[in-house]
Design an enzyme around this catalytic site. Structure first.
Site, PDB file in Angstrom:
ATOM      1  N   PHE A 161       0.835  -1.201   0.000  1.00 44.39           N
ATOM      2  CA  PHE A 161       0.000   0.000   0.000  1.00 44.39           C
ATOM      3  C   PHE A 161       0.869   1.250   0.000  1.00 44.39           C
ATOM      4  O   PHE A 161       1.861   1.319   0.733  1.00 44.39           O
ATOM      5  CB  PHE A 161      -0.849   0.088   1.278  1.00 44.39           C
ATOM      6  CG  PHE A 161      -1.803  -1.037   1.496  1.00 44.39           C
ATOM      7  CD1 PHE A 161      -3.113  -0.978   1.012  1.00 44.39           C
ATOM      8  CD2 PHE A 161      -1.419  -2.166   2.222  1.00 44.39           C
ATOM      9  CE1 PHE A 161      -4.005  -2.008   1.247  1.00 44.39           C
ATOM     10  CE2 PHE A 161      -2.312  -3.201   2.466  1.00 44.39           C
ATOM     11  CZ  PHE A 161      -3.613  -3.120   1.968  1.00 44.39           C
ATOM     12  N   ASP A 162       0.451   2.257  -0.753  1.00 43.02           N
ATOM     13  CA  ASP A 162       0.972   3.604  -0.564  1.00 43.02           C
ATOM     14  C   ASP A 162       0.361   4.132   0.739  1.00 43.02           C
ATOM     15  O   ASP A 162      -0.640   3.600   1.233  1.00 43.02           O
ATOM     16  CB  ASP A 162       0.565   4.471  -1.765  1.00 43.02           C
ATOM     17  CG  ASP A 162       1.022   5.915  -1.615  1.00 43.02           C
ATOM     18  OD1 ASP A 162       2.096   6.145  -1.035  1.00 43.02           O
ATOM     19  OD2 ASP A 162       0.283   6.805  -2.069  1.00 43.02           O
TER      20      ASP A 162
END
Length: 298
Positions: A161-162
């Site tokens: 995930f960012d």
């Protein structure tokens, strides 16, 4: 936020995100639904090949056993009901257990996310994803041109995930876009002890964290935070996750370095980011999805 179902992780996915239907889709997009339907019917006995999110879905379903259903996958598709028959058969042929499906024949299907209590919506349709995000559901547009997931970790669901505008709100991203990097670093340093508000994918991370507790030797979850943040702005991100009582297994603070090559080493089954340049670059190495929320997508 959307309504998220109990302890079961519910993933809603379009047929094109799960299977490789690009050839059929070209016919669909040409505006000839009858020809498309005829082709799907003609190929009823021919299972569709795995698509970009296939590895993620197959591994998540491995958390189910005869005693408990921890994950449910529902097809949520603009396809017609006839094409739906091929999707269910393709699932069976690929040992993907699909029981529920909603086929809307060209209309947007995102409204059905609420009664499904979905924790995640994956679709190749950008408009449907935007609508789902606006309604409070974690959603990403699957880049169908991405490379397929690697096979080095058959017993781990690996998800990357960012941070800002994905796991966290885009509060800090707004400062960066408006006032630049120095102001962003200063803002985050002064608020290091103050947890960031949750972003659109916080409920998914929380659901994965619950699922992680049910890990078996057959299948485990490994998560990574892959962010352009660097020290000193790393601290607020870490403290936020601690405050939420959610752990990620790996964290990469890349200070603006391209994410693609780091992701290639992590080998996720899927990567989520809000910035098209990061997603496009990641898609050369791993399955990737664009989260069209926050200021960078305004």
């Amino acid at each position: 936020m959307g309504v998220f179902g109990g302890d079961k992780l519910v993933v809603a996915i379009s047929s094109r995100a799960l299977f490789n239907l690009e050839e059929e889709n070209r016919l669909f997009e040409s505006g000839d639904p009858r020809a498309y339907m005829a082709l799907q019917l003609q190929r009823l006995e021919e299972p569709a090949r795995p698509g970009i999110a296939f590895s993620l879905i197959k591994k998540l379903l491995a958390f189910n056993d005869t005693t408990s259903q921890r994950v449910e996958v529902v097809i949520l598709s603009r396809n017609d009901p006839v094409s739906g028959m091929r999707i269910f058969r393709s699932g069976e042929a690929n040992q993907i257990k699909l029981q529920r499906g909603v086929f809307t024949q060209g209309r947007s299907p995102f409204r059905y996310l609420k009664p499904l209590q979905a924790h995640l919506f994956l679709s190749a349709n950008a408009d449907d994803v935007r609508d789902a995000l606006a309604a409070g559901f974690p959603a990403a547009r699957v880049l169908t041109e991405s490379v397929l997931a690697g096979s080095n970790y058959p017993n781990e669901v690996r998800i990357a995930f960012d941070g800002d505008a994905v796991l966290f709100s885009d509060e800090a991203e707004q400062v960066f876009q408006r006032d630049g990097l120095d102001a962003f670093q200063e803002h985050e340093l002064s608020k290091a002890a103050q947890p960031l508000p949750g972003g659109p994918f916080k409920p998914l991370l929380a659901a994965l964290h619950r699922l992680q507790a049910a890990s078996t030797p057959a299948m485990q979850i490994r998560t990574a935070l892959v962010t352009a943040r660097s020290a000193p702005a790393h601290e607020r991100a870490i403290r936020t996750l601690m405050e939420w009582d959610i752990k990620v297994d790996e964290a990469m603070f890349l200070g603006g370095l391209p994410k693609g090559e780091f992701l290639r080493e992590f080998e996720p089954d899927f990567f989520f980011d809000d910035q098209t340049r990061h997603v496009d670059q990641a898609s050369l190495h791993v399955p990737a999805g664009h989260v069209a929320g926050g200021i960078t997508n305004a």
